[in-house]
Scaffold this active site. Structure first.
Site, PDB file in Angstrom:
ATOM      1  N   HIS A  63      32.004  24.064 -71.052  1.00  0.00           N
ATOM      2  CA  HIS A  63      31.078  25.094 -71.520  1.00  0.00           C
ATOM      3  C   HIS A  63      31.780  26.442 -71.475  1.00  0.00           C
ATOM      4  CE1 HIS A  63      30.532  25.155 -67.156  1.00  0.00           C
ATOM      5  NE2 HIS A  63      29.836  26.285 -67.236  1.00  0.00           N
ATOM      6  N   ASP A  67      34.208  31.190 -65.744  1.00  0.00           N
ATOM      7  CA  ASP A  67      34.957  30.503 -64.698  1.00  0.00           C
ATOM      8  C   ASP A  67      35.481  29.144 -65.156  1.00  0.00           C
ATOM      9  OD1 ASP A  67      32.179  29.795 -64.705  1.00  0.00           O
ATOM     10  OD2 ASP A  67      32.404  28.826 -62.757  1.00  0.00           O
ATOM     11  N   ASP A 211      29.020  22.021 -65.576  1.00  0.00           N
ATOM     12  CA  ASP A 211      27.938  22.471 -64.706  1.00  0.00           C
ATOM     13  C   ASP A 211      26.619  21.893 -65.194  1.00  0.00           C
ATOM     14  OD1 ASP A 211      29.955  23.917 -63.596  1.00  0.00           O
ATOM     15  OD2 ASP A 211      29.094  25.896 -64.016  1.00  0.00           O
ATOM     16  N   HIS A 269      33.442  22.331 -57.604  1.00  0.00           N
ATOM     17  CA  HIS A 269      32.634  23.492 -57.996  1.00  0.00           C
ATOM     18  C   HIS A 269      31.800  23.981 -56.809  1.00  0.00           C
ATOM     19  CE1 HIS A 269      29.900  25.943 -60.566  1.00  0.00           C
ATOM     20  NE2 HIS A 269      30.965  26.021 -61.349  1.00  0.00           N
TER      21      HIS A 269
END
Length: 310
Positions: A63, A67, A211, A269
């Site tokens: 995405h 980050d 994520d 993460h």
């Protein structure tokens, strides 16, 4: 096939960890590696690793949050200076092409290798004779995707004694049989691969998620995978915070791994609030209470993806 984590922190880099990037080393399979996400500083991490940018074949972006993305222009620009002159394919959500082209154009960066940018919205996005890659949309604040990498089944072992009884010695004919081609013996008899090959070796499956909150797309993407890479931004006592920010807890990652029947789970993460080893160990223990074969992803460590039965 091996996983090599280049960044495991969420949001921003910390003194202990870099932001998200992961290499899938395919040196035995393709003499290359694939990169999943490219947070700021990824090329510096690669310089400290056994990876060589000249061997980079594909990049998959989950995405467009910084980050996971901000290291991309620098890496693409400097790849050629590290011997990378072979074609490179870049996959990711809509908007990726605009981001890359704008960054390269405004900085007047020149790339002397073929760069192909392929935007997608899920489905089968890559396939050749050895691998297939499928993507599905997850549940995040912006479109975020998970990738399922499937190695195709490998031919079984040749029965050397049987081949010699047919008058076939090691050499080019062995290679043809391994590729699934029939061959002719010196006496003129046709030997078919099925006669001399053992059962095929099942290909491995690796699922790497962007994520996400827990969502229905995760289990189909990860079903039966040999390795699942899942975010674990928070411990479960912060489940409400995780939901608010469209992330998952370590327990939720473990629940997904259990439901999907994966062999190994790698947590990554991590929120910057988990700075110390004992805090990370708490994340791991939380996951292992649900799914025992859960591991903390460590930067600059290799994690072999084992074939079933190995």
């Amino acid at each position: 096939m091996e996983l090599y984590f280049l960044g495991t922190n969420a949001g921003v880099p910390s003194l202990e960890r870099n932001v998200t990037s992961l290499a899938l080393r395919l040196l035995d399979e393709r003499r290359s590696f694939w990169l999943f996400d490219c947070g700021e500083g990824t090329q510096h991490q690669i310089l400290r690793s056994p990876l060589k940018l000249s061997k980079l074949e594909c990049i998959f972006i989950t995405h467009l949050h910084g980050d996971h993305l901000f290291g991309l222009p620098g890496l693409l620009s400097s790849r050629a200076y590290q011997g990378g002159d072979t074609p490179l394919k870049l996959y990711g959500p809509p908007g990726l092409k605009q981001f890359v082209q704008m960054a390269l154009d405004l900085s007047e960066s020149r790339i002397n290798y073929k760069l192909e940018i392929l935007e997608h919205e899920g489905g089968r996005i890559f396939e050749d004779e050895t691998f297939r890659v499928e993507a599905a949309k997850l549940d995040h604040r912006i479109p975020s995707y998970g990738y399922r990498v499937t190695e195709k089944d490998l031919p079984g072992k040749l029965d050397i004694d049987l081949l010699r009884r047919h008058g076939i010695e090691p050499g080019p004919l062995f290679g043809k049989l391994k590729k699934g081609e029939s061959v002719t013996t010196p006496e003129g008899r046709i030997v078919h691969p099925a006669e001399v090959l053992g059962s095929p070796k099942p290909g491995r499956v690796v699922t790497i998620l962007g994520d996400t909150r827990p969502c229905p797309a995760v289990v189909p993407l990860a079903e039966g995978a040999d390795a699942l890479v899942h975010e674990a931004t928070f411990m479960h006592d912060l489940a409400e915070t995780a939901f608010t920010y469209h992330h998952s807890t370590a327990r939720q990652a473990a629940e997904a791994a259990r439901q999907a029947g994966v062999k190994s789970l790698y947590l990554t993460h991590f929120s910057s609030r988990y700075k110390y080893e004992d805090q990370l160990q708490q994340l791991q223990r939380e996951a292992q209470a649900v799914f025992p074969n859960a591991h903390l992803a460590r930067e600059h460590e290799l994690y072999p993806v084992k074939r079933g039965g190995e």
